[in-house]
Design a protein around this motif. Structure first.
Motif, PDB file in Angstrom:
ATOM      1  N   PHE A  41      -2.899  -8.229   4.370  1.00 59.82           N
ATOM      2  CA  PHE A  41      -3.293  -7.891   2.736  1.00 59.82           C
ATOM      3  C   PHE A  41      -3.881  -6.516   2.589  1.00 59.82           C
ATOM      4  CE2 PHE A  41      -6.262  -8.528  -0.732  1.00 59.82           C
ATOM      5  CZ  PHE A  41      -5.494  -8.069  -1.721  1.00 59.82           C
ATOM      6  N   ARG A  42      -5.124  -6.642   3.426  1.00 56.06           N
ATOM      7  CA  ARG A  42      -6.094  -5.392   3.419  1.00 56.06           C
ATOM      8  C   ARG A  42      -5.590  -4.290   3.748  1.00 56.06           C
ATOM      9  NH1 ARG A  42     -10.727  -8.877   6.235  1.00 56.06           N
ATOM     10  NH2 ARG A  42     -11.711 -10.039   4.195  1.00 56.06           N
ATOM     11  N   ALA A  44      -2.218  -3.490   3.429  1.00 56.54           N
ATOM     12  CA  ALA A  44      -1.132  -3.242   2.180  1.00 56.54           C
ATOM     13  C   ALA A  44      -2.049  -2.724   1.140  1.00 56.54           C
ATOM     14  CB  ALA A  44      -0.115  -4.220   2.063  1.00 56.54           C
ATOM     15  N   TYR A  45      -3.212  -3.342   0.780  1.00 56.28           N
ATOM     16  CA  TYR A  45      -3.762  -3.059  -0.536  1.00 56.28           C
ATOM     17  C   TYR A  45      -5.154  -2.839  -0.447  1.00 56.28           C
ATOM     18  CZ  TYR A  45       0.521  -5.157  -2.235  1.00 56.28           C
ATOM     19  OH  TYR A  45       1.706  -5.407  -2.458  1.00 56.28           O
ATOM     20  N   ASN A  47      -7.460  -0.873  -1.775  1.00 50.50           N
ATOM     21  CA  ASN A  47      -8.315  -0.795  -3.030  1.00 50.50           C
ATOM     22  C   ASN A  47      -7.943  -1.971  -3.873  1.00 50.50           C
ATOM     23  OD1 ASN A  47      -9.088   1.728  -2.224  1.00 50.50           O
ATOM     24  ND2 ASN A  47      -7.019   2.781  -2.872  1.00 50.50           N
ATOM     25  N   ALA A  48      -7.716  -3.319  -3.327  1.00 52.83           N
ATOM     26  CA  ALA A  48      -7.470  -4.442  -4.268  1.00 52.83           C
ATOM     27  C   ALA A  48      -8.751  -4.988  -4.523  1.00 52.83           C
ATOM     28  CB  ALA A  48      -6.618  -5.302  -3.808  1.00 52.83           C
ATOM     29  N   LEU A  70      -4.967  -4.193  -9.129  1.00 54.87           N
ATOM     30  CA  LEU A  70      -4.881  -2.875  -8.239  1.00 54.87           C
ATOM     31  C   LEU A  70      -4.688  -1.840  -9.682  1.00 54.87           C
ATOM     32  CD1 LEU A  70      -4.574  -1.403  -5.619  1.00 54.87           C
ATOM     33  CD2 LEU A  70      -2.147  -1.724  -5.715  1.00 54.87           C
ATOM     34  N   ASP A  71      -5.644  -0.940  -9.500  1.00 50.62           N
ATOM     35  CA  ASP A  71      -5.713   0.001 -10.486  1.00 50.62           C
ATOM     36  C   ASP A  71      -5.401  -0.749 -11.914  1.00 50.62           C
ATOM     37  OD1 ASP A  71      -5.545   2.178  -8.620  1.00 50.62           O
ATOM     38  OD2 ASP A  71      -3.305   2.006  -8.400  1.00 50.62           O
ATOM     39  N   MET A  75      -1.621  -8.419  -9.945  1.00 51.16           N
ATOM     40  CA  MET A  75      -0.649  -8.364  -8.934  1.00 51.16           C
ATOM     41  C   MET A  75      -0.670  -9.663  -8.164  1.00 51.16           C
ATOM     42  SD  MET A  75      -0.096  -4.527  -7.626  1.00 51.16           S
ATOM     43  CE  MET A  75       1.438  -4.774  -6.679  1.00 51.16           C
ATOM     44  N   ILE A  88       6.426  -9.868  -3.646  1.00 52.77           N
ATOM     45  CA  ILE A  88       5.344  -9.119  -4.272  1.00 52.77           C
ATOM     46  C   ILE A  88       5.564  -9.219  -5.797  1.00 52.77           C
ATOM     47  CG2 ILE A  88       4.347  -6.880  -4.912  1.00 52.77           C
ATOM     48  CD1 ILE A  88       4.833  -6.321  -1.984  1.00 52.77           C
ATOM     49  N   ARG A  90       4.208  -8.064  -9.998  1.00 54.26           N
ATOM     50  CA  ARG A  90       3.420  -7.324 -10.860  1.00 54.26           C
ATOM     51  C   ARG A  90       3.365  -8.084 -12.313  1.00 54.26           C
ATOM     52  NH1 ARG A  90       4.382  -1.083  -9.573  1.00 54.26           N
ATOM     53  NH2 ARG A  90       4.178  -1.266  -7.226  1.00 54.26           N
TER      54      ARG A  90
END
Length: 92
Positions: A41-42, A44-45, A47-48, A70-71, A75, A88, A90
């Motif tokens: 997870f970290r 792949a993302y 900036n989560a 995310l942004d 998600m 995944i 959104r």
């Protein structure tokens, strides 16, 4: 007798409808999530934000769901216990 069968059928149907709710996920603290899942997870993302973890077991298979932002977008990612990404989503 007919009333009894109808009542039993209604009760059985209610039980079947409640079963998916009984299989709902269990919230986990980050420390309870398998290291492989956290690592994947970290990676792949990175900036989560606001990550929440859940363990789900269905048909004898355990998966880990991570809900996060995310942004600014909500998600959800689903992982196997060994860290493989399964899904995944959104939320629009």
């Amino acid at each position: 007798m007919k009333t009894y069968l109808t009542t039993c059928l209604a009760g059985f149907t209610a039980l079947l409808l409640a079963l998916p709710a009984a299989q709902a996920g269990q919230s986990l603290n980050e420390s309870q999530v398998p290291a492989a899942v956290l690592s994947a997870f970290r990676a792949a993302y990175p900036n989560a934000a606001e990550a929440r973890y859940e363990q789900e077991t269905e048909n004898g298979s355990t998966t880990y769901e991570v809900e996060f932002r995310l942004d600014g977008q909500k998600m959800e990612a689903e992982y196997s216990a060994d860290g493989r990404i399964l899904k995944i989503e959104r939320d629009d």
